[in-house]
Write an enzyme that holds these catalytic residues in place. Structure first.
Site, short mmCIF file in Angstrom:
data_model
loop_
_atom_site.label_atom_id
_atom_site.label_comp_id
_atom_site.label_asym_id
_atom_site.label_seq_id
_atom_site.Cartn_x
_atom_site.Cartn_y
_atom_site.Cartn_z
N LYS A 1 0.70 -0.83 -0.25
CA LYS A 1 -0.08 0.40 0.35
C LYS A 1 0.51 1.31 -0.16
O LYS A 1 2.07 1.48 0.23
CB LYS A 1 -0.82 0.12 1.00
CG LYS A 1 -2.03 -1.37 1.30
CD LYS A 1 -2.89 -1.17 2.09
CE LYS A 1 -3.98 -2.45 2.14
NZ LYS A 1 -5.22 -2.09 3.21
N ASN B 1 -1.83 -0.16 6.09
CA ASN B 1 -1.45 -1.64 7.25
C ASN B 1 -0.50 -2.00 6.01
O ASN B 1 -0.54 -3.43 6.24
CB ASN B 1 -3.04 -2.58 7.47
CG ASN B 1 -3.60 -2.46 6.34
OD1 ASN B 1 -3.48 -2.36 5.17
ND2 ASN B 1 -5.11 -3.02 7.12
P1 GDP Z 1 -8.79 -7.31 4.92
O1 GDP Z 1 -9.32 -8.48 4.88
O2 GDP Z 1 -7.68 -7.86 6.57
O3 GDP Z 1 -7.25 -6.06 4.18
O4 GDP Z 1 -9.40 -5.83 5.75
P2 GDP Z 1 -11.09 -5.53 4.96
O5 GDP Z 1 -11.61 -6.79 4.19
O6 GDP Z 1 -11.85 -5.53 6.21
O7 GDP Z 1 -11.02 -3.91 5.17
C1 GDP Z 1 -9.85 -3.42 3.72
C2 GDP Z 1 -9.20 -2.52 4.36
O8 GDP Z 1 -10.23 -1.51 3.87
C3 GDP Z 1 -8.24 -2.78 5.38
O9 GDP Z 1 -7.05 -3.36 5.47
C4 GDP Z 1 -7.53 -1.34 6.11
O10 GDP Z 1 -7.05 -0.92 4.75
C5 GDP Z 1 -8.88 -1.03 5.30
N1 GDP Z 1 -9.82 -1.06 6.30
C6 GDP Z 1 -10.65 -1.44 7.50
N2 GDP Z 1 -11.03 -0.89 8.37
C7 GDP Z 1 -11.34 -0.26 8.65
C8 GDP Z 1 -11.35 0.81 9.92
O11 GDP Z 1 -12.57 0.65 10.52
N3 GDP Z 1 -11.25 2.26 9.42
C9 GDP Z 1 -9.92 2.64 8.32
N4 GDP Z 1 -9.55 4.02 8.27
N5 GDP Z 1 -9.44 1.74 7.48
C10 GDP Z 1 -10.23 0.23 7.54
#
Ligand code: GDP
Length: 141
Positions: free
Chosen positions: A11, A114
């Site tokens: 990222k 992240n």
């Molecule tokens: P991943 O599969 O672990 O990447 O997580 P998700 O699919 O749930 O979310 C996609 C991406 O959205 C994550 O990698 C984070 O960068 C972002 N994200 C998820 N939850 C949050 C949140 O509560 N706040 C913010 N700012 N970004 C989030």
């Protein structure tokens, strides 16, 4: 073959802070083969499309803004059980909760910054790989 690939992005913040090489090194040392890779930048509309599944979430606008804020490294990785093994290697979404030694623990600084993306299913690995790479850019065996 079907469970052998996953899609990843390094990222913007991790690219900006000079961690492309170290992250790729971790990936390679854990047995993943790079089968496609490019440094590119998503437009806002491409980021909206890539993350469409999160369109209703409160963080969607921030996520799109951040993911289109600078270059990313997109890659297709090949390994037996690639999706699950890579999810394990990257760790929890929140770097603070990620296990020691995982990429997000090592190089992530917040839920948004992240460090890396990893596909969450074999189906999405295919969809996401196709989003970024033509057949001419993939070197799957
Ligand atoms: P991943 O599969 O672990 O990447 O997580 P998700 O699919 O749930 O979310 C996609 C991406 O959205 C994550 O990698 C984070 O960068 C972002 N994200 C998820 N939850 C949050 C949140 O509560 N706040 C913010 N700012 N970004 C989030």
């Amino acid at each position: 073959m079907e469970n052998n690939i996953t899609f990843t992005m390094i990222k913007p913040f991790a690219v900006e802070t000079g961690n492309i090489g170290t992250i790729l090194d971790v990936i390679i040392k854990h047995g993943f083969k790079i089968r496609a890779m490019k440094l590119t930048r998503m437009s806002k509309s491409q980021a909206e499309k890539f993350y469409a599944v999160h369109a209703e979430r409160p963080f969607f606008a921030d996520l799109v803004e951040f993911m289109s804020s600078g270059p990313i490294v997109a890659a297709i990785l090949e390994k037996e059980n690639a999706v699950n093994d890579y999810r394990e290697l990257i760790g929890s979404t929140d770097p603070a909760k990620a296990a020691e030694g995982t990429i997000r623990k090592l190089y992530g600084v917040s839920v948004q910054k992240n460090a890396v993306h990893g596909s969450d299913s074999d189906e999405n690995a295919q969809v996401e790989s196709t989003f970024f790479f033509s057949t001419f850019e993939r070197f799957l065996l």
